[in-house]
Design a protein around this motif. Structure first.
Motif, mmCIF file in Angstrom:
data_model
loop_
_atom_site.group_PDB
_atom_site.id
_atom_site.type_symbol
_atom_site.label_atom_id
_atom_site.label_comp_id
_atom_site.label_asym_id
_atom_site.label_seq_id
_atom_site.Cartn_x
_atom_site.Cartn_y
_atom_site.Cartn_z
ATOM 1 N N VAL A 11 -2.078 -10.555 -32.830
ATOM 2 C CA VAL A 11 -2.950 -11.371 -33.682
ATOM 3 C C VAL A 11 -2.875 -10.786 -35.085
ATOM 4 N N VAL B 238 -6.372 -16.566 -27.296
ATOM 5 C CA VAL B 238 -5.794 -15.246 -27.057
ATOM 6 C C VAL B 238 -6.111 -14.775 -25.642
ATOM 7 N N THR C 121 -0.757 -12.610 -24.969
ATOM 8 C CA THR C 121 -0.558 -12.664 -26.415
ATOM 9 C C THR C 121 0.062 -11.366 -26.904
ATOM 10 N N TYR D 161 -0.561 -15.138 -32.920
ATOM 11 C CA TYR D 161 -1.439 -16.040 -33.665
ATOM 12 C C TYR D 161 -1.739 -15.411 -35.017
#
Length: 223
Positions: A94, A87, A91, A39
């Motif tokens: 980030v 998240v 994941t 992300y």
């Protein structure tokens, strides 16, 4: 040979040579090698698909990076807060570049901007800790100081004649990919062969390790 660091779980603060550097993109491409998603909360159009596509080991990497672009401090803060519901332990990464840059714009009062920025940093630090995922941040000025106060590690990236050099508490770039092989450095040979007293001793160690006719000797610096 590793010329770029591997991002471990936790909050990493990266210092880049300049705003147009691909130092951040290289770490993203090098980290997302196991198929997990990422992300990316973007500010100032840092998330360029051209850079990621050029550096990615596979075309599928771009499919795994979900980018949300913020254009105001309020948008940026809200997007970071939304990460809490997205998240998890699956994941892979980030990414939050230019943290703080939008909070300096004139559309938000200074005191409110400071509070929003502090809350954004806190959310990212909590995500890294609670979900045990790598969180990669770049920031400058007061925002950098705020991130540094809670970061698990810091990386500094500078330009050299042979490429980008990363340095942190547990990593230092000591080799650089070049056409046909690798450009080595003195720290690389010290790490491989042990510390030596002077350059003549370094030369002897390198020549003995590679052989007198190895072309890598020229890249080493004229041994």
């Amino acid at each position: 040979m590793e010329h770029e660091p591997t991002l471990d779980p936790g909050l990493t603060l990266l210092a880049t040579p300049d705003a147009r550097s691909t130092a951040l993109h290289r770490l993203v491409a090098g980290t997302l090698t196991d198929g997990r998603p990422a992300y990316w909360v973007d500010a100032r159009n840092t998330a360029t698909t051209y850079a990621l596509a050029e550096l990615a080991p596979t075309d599928r990497l771009l499919d795994r990076v979900q980018v949300a672009r913020a254009f105001t401090a309020y948008q940026h803060h809200d997007l970071v807060r939304e990460l809490v519901g997205r998240v998890d332990g699956r994941t892979g990464l980030v990414v939050c570049p230019n943290l703080g840059s939008l909070y300096r714009d004139g559309d938000v009062p200074e005191r409110e901007a400071d509070d929003l920025r502090a809350a954004t940093v806190a959310v990212l630090a909590d995500l890294a800790d609670a979900c045990d995922v790598p969180v990669l941040v770049t920031a400058r000025g007061e925002a950098r100081e705020a991130v540094a106060a809670v970061a698990d590690r810091e990386l500094d990236c500078t330009r050299t004649d042979f490429g980008l050099r990363y340095e942190g508490e547990s990593f230092e770039t000591t080799v650089y990919p070049v056409d046909g092989g690798w450009q080595t450095t003195v720290p690389y040979w010290v790490d491989r062969c042990g510390a030596v007293a002077d350059r003549a001793a370094v030369d002897a160690v390198v020549t003995d390790a590679l052989g007198p006719d190895d072309p890598a000797l020229a890249a080493f610096g004229g041994v």
